[in-house]
Design a protein around this motif. Sequence first.
Motif: not given
Length: 196
Positions: A120-142
């Motif tokens: 449910x919640x964010x897991x209804x849209x993606x199975x690994x939202x924590x990975x997506x969040x870290x990927x977006x965050x890390x690219x965003x830093x650069x």
Amino acid sequence: MEIFSYTAGRQLSQMFLAIFFFHISEYFLAVAIHGKKNVTLSSLLISKHYIAAMLFSILEYLAEYFFCPELKEYWWISNLGLALIVIGEIIRKMAIVTAGRSFTHLIKVQREEHHKLITHSIYAFVRHPSYLGFWVWSIGTQIMLLNPISTTAFAVVVWRFFSGRIPYEEAYLRRFFGNEYAEYAQRVPSGIPFVK
């Protein structure tokens, strides 16, 4: 003599603040969810490779700042990176809070009593939202630092890490939850581009 301009001061401050907030908030969430005795530095995934990557990105920033300072003046791109940092943080922290005790930084190879399949919640849209969040965050830093080499490197290296980790983790999730997980994986994307 001024060593750093306003631009460099702002960008570097935002970078260090982003790293500090990311790890401090991860630590406090982990302690709140799992208890202090169950949280170590290794469970927060601060590795030699991570530290080396962050140091390389700072060195890239400084080299470009001193030799091509005009590269660091594209505010709209830098602000896009800052927005990605915030979006990545929100996605990742939503994932952690939603999963609660079912979220761990290390892949579980044994199903624990409290381990539940969260869909449910964010897991209804993606199975690994924590990975997506870290990927977006890390690219965003650069992107925020306007680091072209590190932006590309972070995007590729973090993608490769998760493209290997997701199948490994999901083998255990299929074992723990059987058809329920298989059906969930069939209808919900992983969250990392090009990873099924």
